[in-house]
Design a protein around this motif. Structure first.
Motif, mmCIF file in Angstrom:
data_model
loop_
_atom_site.group_PDB
_atom_site.id
_atom_site.type_symbol
_atom_site.label_atom_id
_atom_site.label_comp_id
_atom_site.label_asym_id
_atom_site.label_seq_id
_atom_site.Cartn_x
_atom_site.Cartn_y
_atom_site.Cartn_z
ATOM 1 N N ILE A 175 0.844 -1.204 0.000
ATOM 2 C CA ILE A 175 0.000 0.000 0.000
ATOM 3 C C ILE A 175 0.877 1.251 0.000
ATOM 4 C CG2 ILE A 175 -1.672 1.333 1.367
ATOM 5 C CD1 ILE A 175 -2.762 -1.502 2.272
ATOM 6 N N ALA A 176 1.955 1.230 0.784
ATOM 7 C CA ALA A 176 2.899 2.353 0.772
ATOM 8 C C ALA A 176 3.511 2.510 -0.610
ATOM 9 C CB ALA A 176 3.989 2.138 1.823
ATOM 10 N N GLY A 177 3.785 1.396 -1.280
ATOM 11 C CA GLY A 177 4.324 1.443 -2.644
ATOM 12 C C GLY A 177 3.347 2.070 -3.622
ATOM 13 N N GLU A 178 2.075 1.743 -3.462
ATOM 14 C CA GLU A 178 1.053 2.361 -4.336
ATOM 15 C C GLU A 178 0.969 3.869 -4.070
ATOM 16 O OE1 GLU A 178 -0.174 0.997 -6.839
ATOM 17 O OE2 GLU A 178 -0.074 -1.154 -6.432
ATOM 18 N N THR A 179 1.109 4.253 -2.809
ATOM 19 C CA THR A 179 1.080 5.675 -2.457
ATOM 20 C C THR A 179 2.302 6.391 -3.038
ATOM 21 O OG1 THR A 179 -0.072 5.095 -0.413
ATOM 22 C CG2 THR A 179 0.885 7.297 -0.532
ATOM 23 N N ALA A 180 3.465 5.759 -2.948
ATOM 24 C CA ALA A 180 4.679 6.334 -3.536
ATOM 25 C C ALA A 180 4.520 6.471 -5.045
ATOM 26 C CB ALA A 180 5.891 5.460 -3.206
ATOM 27 N N HIS A 181 3.922 5.464 -5.668
ATOM 28 C CA HIS A 181 3.668 5.497 -7.117
ATOM 29 C C HIS A 181 2.791 6.699 -7.471
ATOM 30 C CE1 HIS A 181 1.759 4.350 -10.949
ATOM 31 N NE2 HIS A 181 2.853 3.612 -11.161
ATOM 32 N N ALA A 182 1.744 6.920 -6.671
ATOM 33 C CA ALA A 182 0.840 8.050 -6.926
ATOM 34 C C ALA A 182 1.566 9.387 -6.765
ATOM 35 C CB ALA A 182 -0.359 7.982 -5.977
ATOM 36 N N LEU A 183 2.407 9.505 -5.743
ATOM 37 C CA LEU A 183 3.161 10.751 -5.526
ATOM 38 C C LEU A 183 4.119 11.037 -6.683
ATOM 39 C CD1 LEU A 183 4.060 10.426 -1.731
ATOM 40 C CD2 LEU A 183 2.600 12.186 -2.761
ATOM 41 N N VAL A 184 4.846 10.015 -7.094
ATOM 42 C CA VAL A 184 5.807 10.190 -8.187
ATOM 43 C C VAL A 184 5.068 10.462 -9.493
ATOM 44 C CG1 VAL A 184 7.671 9.089 -9.522
ATOM 45 C CG2 VAL A 184 7.580 8.805 -7.027
ATOM 46 N N SER A 185 3.970 9.769 -9.728
ATOM 47 C CA SER A 185 3.170 10.004 -10.938
ATOM 48 C C SER A 185 2.668 11.438 -10.983
ATOM 49 C CB SER A 185 1.980 9.033 -10.999
ATOM 50 O OG SER A 185 2.436 7.712 -11.145
ATOM 51 N N ALA A 186 2.199 11.948 -9.840
ATOM 52 C CA ALA A 186 1.711 13.334 -9.779
ATOM 53 C C ALA A 186 2.845 14.319 -10.059
ATOM 54 C CB ALA A 186 1.091 13.613 -8.415
ATOM 55 N N ALA A 187 4.025 14.035 -9.524
ATOM 56 C CA ALA A 187 5.182 14.910 -9.764
ATOM 57 C C ALA A 187 5.572 14.890 -11.240
ATOM 58 C CB ALA A 187 6.353 14.483 -8.888
ATOM 59 N N LEU A 188 5.503 13.714 -11.858
ATOM 60 C CA LEU A 188 5.815 13.601 -13.282
ATOM 61 C C LEU A 188 4.783 14.338 -14.128
ATOM 62 C CD1 LEU A 188 6.860 9.838 -13.387
ATOM 63 C CD2 LEU A 188 8.331 11.773 -14.002
ATOM 64 N N ALA A 189 3.513 14.222 -13.746
ATOM 65 C CA ALA A 189 2.447 14.902 -14.488
ATOM 66 C C ALA A 189 2.603 16.415 -14.387
ATOM 67 C CB ALA A 189 1.081 14.477 -13.969
ATOM 68 N N ALA A 190 2.997 16.900 -13.237
ATOM 69 C CA ALA A 190 3.194 18.342 -13.042
ATOM 70 C C ALA A 190 4.400 18.833 -13.844
ATOM 71 C CB ALA A 190 3.388 18.663 -11.558
ATOM 72 N N HIS A 191 5.344 17.942 -14.100
ATOM 73 C CA HIS A 191 6.579 18.293 -14.820
ATOM 74 C C HIS A 191 6.339 18.384 -16.334
ATOM 75 C CE1 HIS A 191 10.780 18.402 -15.903
ATOM 76 N NE2 HIS A 191 10.664 17.296 -16.605
ATOM 77 N N GLU A 192 5.386 17.579 -16.814
ATOM 78 C CA GLU A 192 5.148 17.540 -18.251
ATOM 79 C C GLU A 192 4.488 18.852 -18.708
ATOM 80 O OE1 GLU A 192 2.788 14.071 -18.881
ATOM 81 O OE2 GLU A 192 4.426 12.713 -18.355
ATOM 82 N N PRO A 193 4.969 19.379 -19.855
ATOM 83 C CA PRO A 193 4.355 20.621 -20.360
ATOM 84 C C PRO A 193 2.906 20.398 -20.764
ATOM 85 C CG PRO A 193 5.984 19.738 -21.912
ATOM 86 C CD PRO A 193 6.019 18.875 -20.693
ATOM 87 N N SER A 194 2.099 21.418 -20.566
ATOM 88 C CA SER A 194 0.675 21.319 -20.941
ATOM 89 C C SER A 194 0.545 21.290 -22.467
ATOM 90 C CB SER A 194 -0.098 22.523 -20.394
ATOM 91 O OG SER A 194 0.031 22.554 -18.995
ATOM 92 N N PRO A 195 -0.480 20.546 -22.980
ATOM 93 C CA PRO A 195 -0.659 20.466 -24.437
ATOM 94 C C PRO A 195 -1.127 21.791 -25.008
ATOM 95 C CG PRO A 195 -2.359 19.182 -23.290
ATOM 96 C CD PRO A 195 -1.432 19.731 -22.249
#
Length: 195
Positions: A175-195
């Protein structure tokens, strides 16, 4: 094949005993017996039990970090998947009957009233090293807030170690791994330029 050096034999014996039974429960006599040396020889190599406890943790430092790095590198998928895989591998390890938790956290808990103890200092340095390694990975991907993200993942890791030791349920790590995945995914999404 040559004979194992005496100091190494002592540290190996101490490591097995300390990890299996706890620091306070293990006497220097027990370590000497397991290592197959006299107490005099033991004290020739280690002036005190404190020195031996510090050597025990020092011996776990790089191998533990290397194992995390191997799990990360071997995992398939993107960055978030690789971070999650560390937790899933830890969960797998926690299912082994001889698993007793994080040796660094357990030792620190036993020495909680001795904050300046060399083993506590080593444990803190190890945890910072793992956090720093994650921070470097996040920075290499150009993620904003990499230090905070690394600290959040480190907190999830140490929190899951504690929860699994308490409840004997490795799903806390997953469960902690899934939470870490969500945090990193959110950080990656924020890093990607908007279309």
């Amino acid at each position: 094949m040559g004979q194992v050096p005496t100091r190494e034999r002592i540290v190996t014996a101490a490591s097995r005993l300390f990890y299996g039974e706890g620091i306070r429960a293990v006497s220097m006599d027990a370590v000497a017996e397991k290592a197959g040396v006299t107490k005099r020889t033991l004290y020739y190599h280690f002036t005190s039990k404190d020195d031996l406890v510090a050597a025990y943790l020092d011996g776990r430092d790089q191998p533990n970090l290397t194992l995390f790095q191997q799990w990360f590198t071997a995992a398939e998928g993107g960055l978030a998947d690789k971070v999650r895989s560390i937790f899933f591998q830890l969960g797998r390890s926690a299912r082994h009957p001889k698993w007793k938790g994080c040796g660094f956290l357990r030792t620190t808990a036993e020495l909680t009233n001795m904050p300046g103890h060399p083993a506590v200092t080593l444990a803190a340095a190890h945890k910072k090293k793992v956090e720093g390694w994650m921070q470097a990975i996040f920075e290499a991907k150009g993620l904003r807030g990499a230090p905070m993200l690394a600290r959040q993942v480190a907190l999830l890791m140490d929190g899951s170690f504690t929860a699994v030791m308490l409840h004997r349920d490795p799903t806390y790590m997953e469960i902690a791994g899934e939470t870490a995945h969500a945090l990193v995914s959110a950080a990656l999404a924020a890093h990607e330029p908007s279309p």
